[in-house]
Structures are given as structure tokens and as C-alpha cells.
Design a protein around this motif. Structure first.
Motif, short mmCIF file in Angstrom:
data_model
loop_
_atom_site.label_atom_id
_atom_site.label_comp_id
_atom_site.label_asym_id
_atom_site.label_seq_id
_atom_site.Cartn_x
_atom_site.Cartn_y
_atom_site.Cartn_z
N UNK A 1 -1.77 3.35 -4.32
CA UNK A 1 -0.82 2.70 -3.41
C UNK A 1 0.62 2.97 -3.83
N UNK A 2 0.88 2.89 -5.13
CA UNK A 2 2.26 3.11 -5.61
C UNK A 2 2.68 4.57 -5.44
N UNK A 3 1.75 5.50 -5.61
CA UNK A 3 2.07 6.91 -5.38
C UNK A 3 2.39 7.13 -3.90
N UNK A 4 1.59 6.53 -3.02
CA UNK A 4 1.84 6.65 -1.58
C UNK A 4 3.20 6.05 -1.23
N UNK A 5 3.55 4.93 -1.84
CA UNK A 5 4.86 4.30 -1.58
C UNK A 5 6.00 5.20 -2.07
N UNK A 6 5.81 5.81 -3.24
CA UNK A 6 6.86 6.69 -3.77
C UNK A 6 7.06 7.89 -2.84
#
Length: 142
Positions: free
Chosen positions: A87-92
């Protein structure tokens, strides 16, 4: 008519085989001539799960080797937090896309606010591996 079909098939087969050979040759040439990270880095293993500071690992290796390293990257075991990390990679990526103007920020699903990301990231344990990056290829041969 059958002969033409067979000749066309043989010609296509020869063209594909030639293309495959040329691709393999280009990859080999690229591997030998172009600089790659594997020429400047080693994978070190056997670190305890509590090893969390790349600065400490870097200082450890520099004290043993006697010269300065370019850097160290610890490989974290995030199997238990896989959904969070994805999720954090997708947000970045989404944040980068909006800042580069790929699409307007109004279409972004990012919301501003306080985040508990730091707490979760601090809980990630070392996988036992670290990547040690040298400044020069020659240093890798220590």
C-alpha cells in the motif's frame, strides 16, 4: 503451394532464431561492457533480526576492511506487513504521478493527515541479509 508454405515457415523460423541469437549476444555484450550494481555490491548474510541500522552495519564493515564504503542497505523481512508495504509503495507511486503531472491531484486517492507509518516501519525486522555497496569495482575484491 505446399512448397511455398513450407519455405515461408522455414524463413520465419530462421528469422526468429537469428533474432534470438542477436538478443542473447547483446545481453552478453551489455553485461561485459556496461557498469552494473552487481559489479559494486555484495550480499552479506547472517545478520541478527535486530540489526536495523545501516549506519552501524556500514561502520562495522569499514572497520574490518579499512576503507570507506559507498553504503549499506539492510533487507527487511516484511512478510507479516506485506499489505502495508505494498500500500505504501502504491501511495508513493501515486504521489510521484501527481507531482509529475501524470494526472491531477484531484483524482488522487491520497489524503493528508497524520500517519502511523513510522511506527510500523520501526517494527520491521532484518531478514538476515544486507547489501554492501563499494565505491569502486576493485574494492569489491578485498
Amino acid at each position: 503451394r505446399r512448397f511455398h508454405a513450407l519455405a515461408l515457415y522455414a524463413l520465419c523460423f530462421a528469422a526468429v532464431a537469428n533474432w534470438m541469437y542477436s538478443q542473447e549476444w547483446r545481453v552478453r555484450l551489455d553485461t561485459e561492457e556496461e557498469p552494473h550494481l552487481r559489479n559494486y555490491a555484495l550480499v552479506a548474510e547472517g545478520f541478527p533480526r535486530s540489526a536495523r541500522s545501516p549506519h552501524e552495519v556500514k561502520a562495522f564493515f569499514e572497520s574490518i576492511l579499512g576503507f570507506e564504503l559507498e553504503g549499506v542497505s539492510i533487507a527487511y523481512d516484511f512478510a507479516e506487513e506485506l499489505a502495508f508495504v505494498e500500500d505504501r509503495v502504491a501511495r508513493a507511486l501515486e504521489k510521484a504521478d501527481t507531482s509529475l503531472g501524470v494526472y491531477p491531484s484531484e483524482l488522487s486517492g491520497l489524503e493528508a493527515g497524520d500517519s502511523q507509518d513510522g511506527y510500523v516501519l520501526d517494527c520491521l525486522m532484518c531478514s538476515g541479509y544486507a547489501f554492501v555497496v563499494f565505491s569502486r569495482e576493485e574494492d569489491r575484491e578485498f
